[in-house]
Design a protein around this motif. Structure first.
Motif, PDB file in Angstrom:
ATOM      1  N   ASP A  28       0.829  -1.210   0.000  1.00  0.00           N
ATOM      2  CA  ASP A  28       0.000   0.000   0.000  1.00  0.00           C
ATOM      3  C   ASP A  28       0.863   1.260   0.000  1.00  0.00           C
ATOM      4  OD1 ASP A  28      -2.235  -1.608   0.057  1.00  0.00           O
ATOM      5  OD2 ASP A  28      -2.547  -1.420   2.222  1.00  0.00           O
ATOM      6  N   ALA A  29       1.934   1.248   0.795  1.00  0.00           N
ATOM      7  CA  ALA A  29       2.806   2.424   0.874  1.00  0.00           C
ATOM      8  C   ALA A  29       3.445   2.721  -0.481  1.00  0.00           C
ATOM      9  CB  ALA A  29       3.884   2.205   1.930  1.00  0.00           C
ATOM     10  N   LEU A  30       3.919   1.692  -1.154  1.00  0.00           N
ATOM     11  CA  LEU A  30       4.556   1.896  -2.456  1.00  0.00           C
ATOM     12  C   LEU A  30       3.557   2.368  -3.507  1.00  0.00           C
ATOM     13  CD1 LEU A  30       6.935  -1.219  -2.498  1.00  0.00           C
ATOM     14  CD2 LEU A  30       7.568   1.172  -2.106  1.00  0.00           C
ATOM     15  N   ASN A  31       2.286   2.084  -3.269  1.00  0.00           N
ATOM     16  CA  ASN A  31       1.246   2.555  -4.193  1.00  0.00           C
ATOM     17  C   ASN A  31       0.807   3.984  -3.888  1.00  0.00           C
ATOM     18  OD1 ASN A  31       1.103   0.194  -5.716  1.00  0.00           O
ATOM     19  ND2 ASN A  31      -0.375  -0.754  -4.329  1.00  0.00           N
ATOM     20  N   ARG A  32       1.261   4.536  -2.745  1.00  0.00           N
ATOM     21  CA  ARG A  32       0.930   5.918  -2.394  1.00  0.00           C
ATOM     22  C   ARG A  32       2.029   6.896  -2.795  1.00  0.00           C
ATOM     23  NH1 ARG A  32       1.019   5.649   2.742  1.00  0.00           N
ATOM     24  NH2 ARG A  32       0.417   3.514   3.225  1.00  0.00           N
ATOM     25  N   VAL A  33       2.987   6.398  -3.528  1.00  0.00           N
ATOM     26  CA  VAL A  33       4.051   7.252  -4.062  1.00  0.00           C
ATOM     27  C   VAL A  33       3.495   8.009  -5.270  1.00  0.00           C
ATOM     28  CG1 VAL A  33       6.299   7.185  -5.217  1.00  0.00           C
ATOM     29  CG2 VAL A  33       5.849   5.690  -3.261  1.00  0.00           C
ATOM     30  N   VAL A  49       4.079   4.672   7.401  1.00  0.00           N
ATOM     31  CA  VAL A  49       4.022   3.684   6.316  1.00  0.00           C
ATOM     32  C   VAL A  49       2.583   3.383   5.909  1.00  0.00           C
ATOM     33  CG1 VAL A  49       4.448   1.243   5.771  1.00  0.00           C
ATOM     34  CG2 VAL A  49       6.257   2.622   6.805  1.00  0.00           C
ATOM     35  N   THR A  50       1.680   3.364   6.873  1.00  0.00           N
ATOM     36  CA  THR A  50       0.303   2.956   6.576  1.00  0.00           C
ATOM     37  C   THR A  50      -0.624   4.102   6.193  1.00  0.00           C
ATOM     38  OG1 THR A  50      -0.239   3.059   8.950  1.00  0.00           O
ATOM     39  CG2 THR A  50       0.427   0.920   8.060  1.00  0.00           C
ATOM     40  N   SER A  51      -0.160   5.358   6.290  1.00  0.00           N
ATOM     41  CA  SER A  51      -1.112   6.445   6.026  1.00  0.00           C
ATOM     42  C   SER A  51      -0.562   7.640   5.259  1.00  0.00           C
ATOM     43  CB  SER A  51      -1.699   6.952   7.353  1.00  0.00           C
ATOM     44  OG  SER A  51      -0.676   7.505   8.175  1.00  0.00           O
ATOM     45  N   THR A  52       0.742   7.810   5.218  1.00  0.00           N
ATOM     46  CA  THR A  52       1.318   9.024   4.639  1.00  0.00           C
ATOM     47  C   THR A  52       1.407   8.954   3.116  1.00  0.00           C
ATOM     48  OG1 THR A  52       2.611   9.489   6.626  1.00  0.00           O
ATOM     49  CG2 THR A  52       3.389  10.478   4.574  1.00  0.00           C
ATOM     50  N   LYS A  53       1.195  10.101   2.477  1.00  0.00           N
ATOM     51  CA  LYS A  53       1.465  10.227   1.049  1.00  0.00           C
ATOM     52  C   LYS A  53       2.889  10.745   0.900  1.00  0.00           C
ATOM     53  CE  LYS A  53      -3.262  10.973  -0.590  1.00  0.00           C
ATOM     54  NZ  LYS A  53      -4.172  11.866  -1.359  1.00  0.00           N
TER      55      LYS A  53
END
Length: 225
Positions: A35-40, A151-155
């Motif tokens: 999920d984190a890598l998809n919020r990049v 990791v779980t919430s930041t853009k």
């Protein structure tokens, strides 16, 4: 052969008992890294994902997420541990009529985590304008729980920020399995700023070889070979 092995058992067969081991792995948290890598930002997504997969922890992301933990099998393996004359960092087990070894070699083959001389990290300091300063401004200490929150919430705004924070998260939460209150050492923040240096670090020395699920995985492969 089996008679000789039985004589080397640390726990004699007469003293074997039923037991239960508690499951402590956090492999389901691999979803957090996805999920984190998809919020990049879109322009960095492919670059960040590729860099993480090429890192020393990258292949863990390809693991099956719902690993079944057979505590009974692991308990029975540990009951079959043998005394041996090999190096102290090895474990030997009796499986059928065979003596099976678990050592640094097998640990490396399973995890890909290398062994070697560990660099002196006591003098490491945080990098100016690095992820420590930008995501945790003014904080002298950062807990694993705070890392998890990011990791779980930041853009993420910059290339490789997600990669760096996910590597720290995977190291401590998934591989080391430390408590969320654990304070992340400054040297980890410093090391991860140089991704090639992070990959080259001797993580096999830091991550405990005694993880029961790692031992069981290797021993079961040996038993079925």
């Amino acid at each position: 052969m089996r008679i000789r092995l039985r004589e080397s058992l640390k726990t004699s067969e007469e003293d074997w008992y039923e037991g239960k081991l508690t499951r402590h792995n956090h492999f389901d948290a691999l979803d957090h890294i996805d999920d984190a890598l998809n919020r990049v930002p879109v322009k960095f997504t492919d670059k960040d994902h590729r860099r993480f997969m090429e890192s020393c922890f990258g292949y863990f992301l390809t693991m099956h997420r719902k690993i079944k933990f057979f505590d009974g099998i692991i308990h029975r393996l540990l009951l079959r541990e043998l005394y041996h004359n090999g190096p102290t960092d090895e474990m030997h087990f009796m499986l059928g009529n065979q003596s099976v070894r678990f050592s640094k070699v097998e640990f490396y083959l399973i995890t890909g985590l290398r062994f070697g001389v560990v660099s002196d990290t006591t003098k490491y300091t945080a990098v100016e304008n690095g992820i420590h300063e930008r995501y945790f401004p003014g904080a002298d200490e950062v807990s694993l729980g705070e890392i998890r929150g990011v990791v779980t919430s930041t853009k993420f705004g910059k290339a490789y920020d997600a990669v760096k924070l996910c590597l720290i998260y995977m190291l401590n939460w998934i591989l080391m399995r430390v408590d969320e209150r654990f304070k992340i050492p400054v040297w980890q923040f410093r090391l991860v700023e140089e991704l090639d240096a992070f990959d080259a670090f001797s993580w096999g020395v830091r991550v405990p070889m005694g993880c029961p699920h790692v031992q069981a995985f290797y021993l079961l492969i040996q038993a079925c070979a």
